[in-house]
Design a protein around this motif. Structure first.
Motif: not given
Length: 245
Positions: A146-164
């Motif tokens: 994930y591109n963590a530099e794009e936004s905090d929403n992506i940086k803190y993807v955590g357990l919102s990652s469906g593919k993981i």
């Protein structure tokens, strides 16, 4: 809106703490419900890999590494994968799957297909949920960058990652770039590897394949504890005042 409702739901404790801080909420008012799929974990049966090997004329000892989902630059961090792919052994194959049609997908596919390696499988069909599950079960390792530099929403993807969640559900060890939440959970469960953006993924894959069974066990345990929806529904039902099931 968060400040007006009695309850909010987010996917993990880290996202809950940020939500509470940004919106001046009582942390106790936020419920946790990960982005997952219904049903228990399941060790991938061999027939789905056999189907992929037959479909793509792969050697019987092929190791299939899956990168699924979006390739939009605002979400995906594709560069480490592109660098690593060039040096993979002959029996490692990259399965690149995305149902999205975009210039980002086209560019990523073009860069990979123009490389010297022939070990690339492209899949951009819009699969049913069941067929996508079969695809995942046919692979050996799942990659999520994930591109963590794009936004905090992506940086803190955590357990919102469906593919993981989908990878872990079927016992696929995972490789994730150095992100909050996953930088702690992956070592805790022994379910894969955390890489820095400049690190070669090849070394992490090699370590996983050396003791694959242990990583597979860690992946199943991680799903059972982190993503099994039945672990979280009772609390949400109680908060809604619904009768217990």
């Amino acid at each position: 809106f968060n400040r007006r409702v009695e309850r909010s739901i987010t996917q993990d404790e880290k996202r809950a703490s940020i939500l509470a801080y940004e919106n001046k909420l009582d942390i106790e008012s936020i419920l946790i419900f990960p982005n997952s799929t219904r049903g228990p974990s399941k060790r991938k049966p061999p027939e789905h890999k056999e189907q992929l090997i037959k479909k793509y004329s792969l050697p019987k000892d092929a190791k299939i590494i899956l990168y699924a989902g979006s390739f939009f630059e605002s979400w995906a961090l594709i560069e480490p994968l592109l660098r690593s792919f060039e040096s993979w052994p002959d029996d490692w194959f990259l399965m690149l799957h995305s149902r999205m049609n975009s210039s980002d997908v086209d560019e990523a596919c073009e860069r990979l297909s123009l490389s010297d390696s022939k070990n690339l499988i492209l899949s951009n069909d819009s699969l049913t949920n069941r067929d996508y599950e079969y695809l995942v079960q046919g692979c050996d390792v799942g990659i999520a960058l994930y591109n963590a530099e794009e936004s905090d929403n992506i940086k803190y993807v955590g357990l919102s990652s469906g593919k993981i969640a989908q990878y872990l559900k079927y016992g696929l060890p995972i490789i994730v770039n150095d992100l909050p939440v996953w930088d702690e959970l992956i070592p805790k469960y022994g379910c894969g590897a955390v890489i820095n953006t400049g690190e070669d993924i090849t070394e992490s894959l090699g370590a996983i394949f050396e003791t694959y069974g242990a990583y597979q066990d860690g992946a199943i345990k991680a799903f059972d504890e982190l993503f099994t929806l039945e672990n979280f529904t009772p609390e949400i039902l109680r908060a809604l005042g619904a009768p217990s099931v």
